[in-house]
Design an enzyme around this catalytic site. Sequence first.
Site, PDB file in Angstrom:
ATOM      1  N   ASP A   1      14.792   6.693 -23.871  1.00 17.88           N
ATOM      2  CA  ASP A   1      15.049   6.864 -22.580  1.00 17.88           C
ATOM      3  C   ASP A   1      15.020   8.444 -22.596  1.00 17.88           C
ATOM      4  O   ASP A   1      14.861   9.264 -23.384  1.00 17.88           O
ATOM      5  CB  ASP A   1      16.572   6.594 -22.343  1.00 17.88           C
ATOM      6  CG  ASP A   1      16.949   7.115 -20.931  1.00 17.88           C
ATOM      7  OD1 ASP A   1      16.404   6.722 -19.981  1.00 17.88           O
ATOM      8  OD2 ASP A   1      18.180   7.698 -21.084  1.00 17.88           O
TER       9      ASP A   1
ATOM     10  N   ASP B   1      16.246  10.779 -19.367  1.00 13.91           N
ATOM     11  CA  ASP B   1      17.510  11.150 -18.512  1.00 13.91           C
ATOM     12  C   ASP B   1      18.789  10.840 -19.258  1.00 13.91           C
ATOM     13  O   ASP B   1      19.021   9.860 -19.420  1.00 13.91           O
ATOM     14  CB  ASP B   1      17.322  10.873 -17.002  1.00 13.91           C
ATOM     15  CG  ASP B   1      16.414  11.404 -16.186  1.00 13.91           C
ATOM     16  OD1 ASP B   1      16.025  12.571 -16.357  1.00 13.91           O
ATOM     17  OD2 ASP B   1      15.507  10.439 -15.827  1.00 13.91           O
TER      18      ASP B   1
END
Length: 256
Positions: free
Chosen positions: A10, A12
């Site tokens: 991922d 953010d």
Amino acid sequence: MSQLEALIFDVDGTLSDTESDGHRVAFNKAFAAAGLDWDWSVELYGELLAITGGKERIRHFLNLHHPEMLQEPGIDERIVDLHKSKTRFYVELLESGAIPLRVGVERLLRQSRDAGLKLAIATTTTPENVTALLKANLGEESISWFEVIAAGDIVPAKKPAPDIYVYALEQMGLGPDRCLALEDSHNGVLSATAADLPVLITVNGYTQDDDFSGAITVLDQFGESDNPAKVLAGKEIEGEYVTPDVLKALHQSAQA
Ligand code: XBP
Ligand code: MG
């Protein structure tokens, strides 16, 4: 038992703490540039993070605070334009060097490549935000470290739907049993586990109280020798910080 072949990161909150000082600030700049008096505080933004995707988040905000605006003609285009402006401000922030990677991220990416693990990205954010983050912090060539950068509107349903992880797996031609997802949020765990991926979590200020049920391990960070990782829940790790061997061991334990 399947061997670990790829790490799917991922962006953010996991590679970098982008939300409060990055995305939030860029949204507010876009609102001001459009003559809107909306100002998303750190606290309000934490609540709005329940909805992933910038355009979806603006719509969610309107639904809560200015529902009448959603009835206005042209509102869909207005949201798209606001979001394009937000992306420009966000990329500017990244290019100014304002948003560093989290502790241990660069080391872990480099060590994982050296250990022969494939790297991929599965994120809700806009593709140019990912490449700008990588370029600003690791140099242009780092974009090619990733087999696939699965981002933004490339799939119709954003996290917590599994679609972005399923897309990344398809692009790599790997089953979920050969991969490990690295996430920071409740929506991230839901998305990865719905794609049958084992998940490791590193929390941040916005996600530390999230429900991480289904994750193998929850850590405060990947860590470094002089700044160790703390296990907050789940399986213990061998050593002071996350290395490719730690990830391989966690992946094996998830299959046991
Ligand atoms: C990231 C997001 C994104 C960013 C904003 O979630 O929710 O919406 O906050 O990005 P995740 P855009 O880490 O789970 O992928 O404005 O480019 O959509
Ligand atoms: Mg995240």
